[in-house]
Scaffold this motif. Structure first.
Motif, short mmCIF file in Angstrom:
data_model
loop_
_atom_site.label_atom_id
_atom_site.label_comp_id
_atom_site.label_asym_id
_atom_site.label_seq_id
_atom_site.Cartn_x
_atom_site.Cartn_y
_atom_site.Cartn_z
N GLU A 105 -30.41 -114.99 -37.90
CA GLU A 105 -29.60 -114.19 -39.65
C GLU A 105 -30.67 -112.80 -39.93
OE1 GLU A 105 -27.48 -112.15 -41.32
OE2 GLU A 105 -26.49 -113.32 -40.67
N GLU A 106 -31.64 -114.03 -40.08
CA GLU A 106 -33.16 -112.48 -40.33
C GLU A 106 -33.15 -112.02 -39.66
OE1 GLU A 106 -36.42 -115.65 -41.10
OE2 GLU A 106 -35.24 -116.33 -42.48
N LYS A 136 -31.45 -109.01 -40.27
CA LYS A 136 -31.40 -108.29 -41.97
C LYS A 136 -32.60 -107.99 -41.25
CE LYS A 136 -32.86 -109.39 -46.26
NZ LYS A 136 -33.40 -110.15 -47.02
#
Length: 105
Positions: A57-58, A61
């Motif tokens: 997820e990082e 992003k």
């Protein structure tokens, strides 16, 4: 006799397994040790999976931010190019106006 033994082990005559609950106190020490090791490994893998999901997820992003930054850079480069053209046009106009002024004097 064979079918009766299979039924006692949790298998029907068709060979499909029946789930029978096993009490913890009925487990042998070796079985408990194996179960505990398996549970520990499972928890470790679940923890690792959660960590990897967070990292993923990082990464997503960061990729979105990078793409947004790239888009802004292209937009600003276009504006800089437009301003450079305007600057050149103003310099040319100033030079032409300067010549006209000199002719009038």
């Amino acid at each position: 006799e064979r079918e009766r033994g299979a039924n006692e082990r949790g298998l029907s005559s068709a060979g499909s397994a029946r789930v029978t609950p096993v009490k913890v106190e009925d487990l042998t020490p070796e079985t408990r040790r194996i179960r505990d090791q398996f549970t520990a490994k499972l928890k470790a893998r679940e923890s690792e999976l959660e960590s990897l999901k967070k990292t993923q997820e990082e990464s997503r992003k960061i990729l979105r931010e990078y793409q947004s930054g790239e888009k802004k850079i292209r937009l600003l480069e276009g504006e800089v190019s437009k301003m450079a053209s305007q600057c050149d046009a103003l310099r040319k106009k100033a030079k032409d106006d300067s010549f006209k002024f000199e002719e009038i004097r």
